[in-house]
Design an enzyme around this catalytic site. Structure first.
Site, mmCIF file in Angstrom:
data_model
loop_
_atom_site.group_PDB
_atom_site.id
_atom_site.type_symbol
_atom_site.label_atom_id
_atom_site.label_comp_id
_atom_site.label_asym_id
_atom_site.label_seq_id
_atom_site.Cartn_x
_atom_site.Cartn_y
_atom_site.Cartn_z
ATOM 1 N N ASP A 158 -1.794 11.070 -1.987
ATOM 2 C CA ASP A 158 -2.137 10.029 -2.970
ATOM 3 C C ASP A 158 -2.428 10.610 -4.340
ATOM 4 O OD1 ASP A 158 -2.827 8.859 -0.197
ATOM 5 O OD2 ASP A 158 -2.707 7.150 -1.567
ATOM 6 N N ARG A 204 0.847 -1.200 0.000
ATOM 7 C CA ARG A 204 0.000 0.000 0.000
ATOM 8 C C ARG A 204 0.879 1.246 0.000
ATOM 9 N NH1 ARG A 204 1.888 1.700 4.026
ATOM 10 N NH2 ARG A 204 0.678 3.604 3.882
ATOM 11 N N ARG A 244 -7.111 -0.249 -6.853
ATOM 12 C CA ARG A 244 -7.426 0.846 -5.915
ATOM 13 C C ARG A 244 -7.657 2.119 -6.739
ATOM 14 N NH1 ARG A 244 -4.253 1.513 -0.429
ATOM 15 N NH2 ARG A 244 -6.216 2.508 0.147
ATOM 16 N N ALA A 253 0.828 5.270 -1.946
ATOM 17 C CA ALA A 253 0.697 5.641 -3.360
ATOM 18 C C ALA A 253 1.906 5.253 -4.214
ATOM 19 C CB ALA A 253 0.397 7.140 -3.457
HETATM 20 O O1 MRU Z 1 -4.640 3.560 2.247
HETATM 21 P P1 MRU Z 1 -3.147 3.688 2.248
HETATM 22 O O2 MRU Z 1 -2.500 3.069 3.442
HETATM 23 O O3 MRU Z 1 -2.541 3.202 0.950
HETATM 24 O O4 MRU Z 1 -2.913 5.251 2.329
HETATM 25 C C1 MRU Z 1 -1.636 5.770 2.345
HETATM 26 C C2 MRU Z 1 -1.614 7.236 2.454
HETATM 27 O O5 MRU Z 1 -2.617 7.896 2.550
HETATM 28 C C3 MRU Z 1 -0.281 7.895 2.323
HETATM 29 O O6 MRU Z 1 -0.222 9.045 3.097
HETATM 30 C C4 MRU Z 1 -0.077 8.256 0.861
HETATM 31 O O7 MRU Z 1 -0.242 7.122 0.060
HETATM 32 C C5 MRU Z 1 1.225 8.848 0.612
HETATM 33 S S1 MRU Z 1 2.469 7.609 0.646
HETATM 34 C C6 MRU Z 1 3.990 8.261 0.412
#
Ligand code: MRU
Length: 374
Positions: A244, A53, A90, A55
């Site tokens: 994201d 997980r 996603r 981004a």
């Molecule tokens: O749902 P997730 O755990 O994938 O969400 C992650 C986030 O919201 C992070 O802050 C975002 O992806 C930035 S990662 C460098």
């Protein structure tokens, strides 16, 4: 970064030269287990189930997913099928589409026999580029931390609040929001991190706290509602979060709850920064609140909580009465006006269309959507 002292990335090519390794992040911080992805379907499943997980990381894993698909069958049809399945895994983080478009563009004009190898090469390059981007974000963000430290007593830590996990576990290595923090810590500067637990999945409490702890960075986990109170009492010097998807006008979509932290920061004149790698920019979206697709996740994430029992078992318990309705939007959008600055690999810039366009005139999302898809 390190796990139990061993340098580890969040995704890697296995020694067999074709399958792809990831950490199963659903088991952290209780167990460190590795998973082997052998097909595009494995990669799509790992992304959808959040075994992997964050981004930038889901972009990198999706890139390898296309390579796995082409290794099985390098036809145009299979490329299109794998692209669609990975893209659907996603909806919110734009890095997924960016990486899939990038790898597709590299391979589509090649003879079939060369496609898989080219996709593996590009996936590996995307991983290395992610690390280089994060290192640059770390260097630029370090200057912001240094400026705050200069106003404090010599050994007084700079207190940074972060939300969710935008650390090395959300990227290939180093993280985005955490890159300035690790860079400052490694340079000997005293920093302390307030880690929002980040309900409902607790990526802050489970993942950010884990990685900061592994790297020896002082930190304190707080419930999600605590940040505003700490800011009112002068205990937070700055906020750094990840993103994201950041729109062409600087609106920042990130984990649900980020917006509330930005409001509290604004009210208390606490600088609110966003670690923004360029693959997370989407010039194709103008108005973040109205246009960014917000992932709606299952009720169980809110209605239950998972943890380790005293005798070491990992258990999930229900915390909501039977019959209560539950809603679970997974992201929110912080309007650009609440963002002090974007820490990009090309420097710290304003959260504005003018600054983003000036800094990233060559960004692929400037192209019209149909052009990018071709
Ligand atoms: O749902 P997730 O755990 O994938 O969400 C992650 C986030 O919201 C992070 O802050 C975002 O992806 C930035 S990662 C460098």
């Amino acid at each position: 970064m390190r796990i139990n002292g061993t340098a580890t990335r969040s995704v890697w090519l296995e020694p067999d030269g074709w399958s792809v390794g990831i950490l199963d992040q659903t088991l952290l911080p209780w167990r460190v287990e590795r998973l082997q992805l052998r097909s595009a379907a494995d990669a799509a499943h790992a992304i959808a189930s959040m075994q992997t997980r964050g981004a930038p990381l889901i972009g990198a894993v999706a890139a390898y997913g296309l390579a796995l698909a082409l290794r099985d069958d390098a036809s145009d049809d299979n490329l299109a099928r794998a692209y669609a399945a990975l893209l659907a895994s996603r909806p919110t983080a734009i890095n997924l589409k960016w990486a899939l478009d990038d790898v597709s563009a590299q391979v589509r004009d090649l003879p079939r026999a060369e496609r898989a190898q080219a996709a593996y090469r590009r996936a590996a390059a995307i991983c290395d580029e992610d690390v280089a981007i994060n290192q640059a974000i770390g260097r630029h963000g370090l200057k912001l931390i240094e400026a705050i430290a200069a106003r404090k007593k010599p050994d007084e830590p700079v207190n940074i609040l972060t939300h969710c996990n935008a650390g090395w576990l959300a990227t290939v290595d180093l993280g985005t929001a955490t890159a300035p923090i690790y860079t400052a810590h490694d340079s000997g500067m005293p920093v302390h991190v307030f880690v929002d637990e980040t309900r409902p999945r607790n990526q802050g409490a489970s993942l950010t706290a884990f990685e900061l702890g592994q790297h020896g960075v002082p930190h304190t986990v707080i419930a999600d509602n605590v940040g505003g109170h700490l800011m009112q009492h002068g205990q937070v010097d700055m906020v750094i979060v990840g993103t994201d998807r950041t729109t062409g006008q600087g609106d920042v979509c990130n984990k649900i709850g980020t917006y509330l932290k930005a409001l509290a920061a604004h009210d208390n004149a606490v600088p609110f920064y966003v670690g923004l790698p360029s693959p997370t920019i989407d010039f194709g979206v103008r108005h973040g609140v109205a246009e960014v697709p917000i992932e709606q996740r299952g009720a169980a994430e809110v209605a239950t909580i998972t943890g380790r029992t005293a005798d070491g078992r990992i258990e999930t318990v229900t915390i909501v009465p039977d019959g209560s309705a539950v809603a679970n939007p997974a992201f929110d959008v912080t309007p650009a006006r609440l963002v002090t600055g974007l820490i990009t690999e090309r420097g710290v810039i304003a959260a504005s269309r003018e600054a983003l366009e000036r800094t990233f005139p060559d960004h692929p999302s400037h192209r019209r959507p149909q052009e990018a898809a071709e």
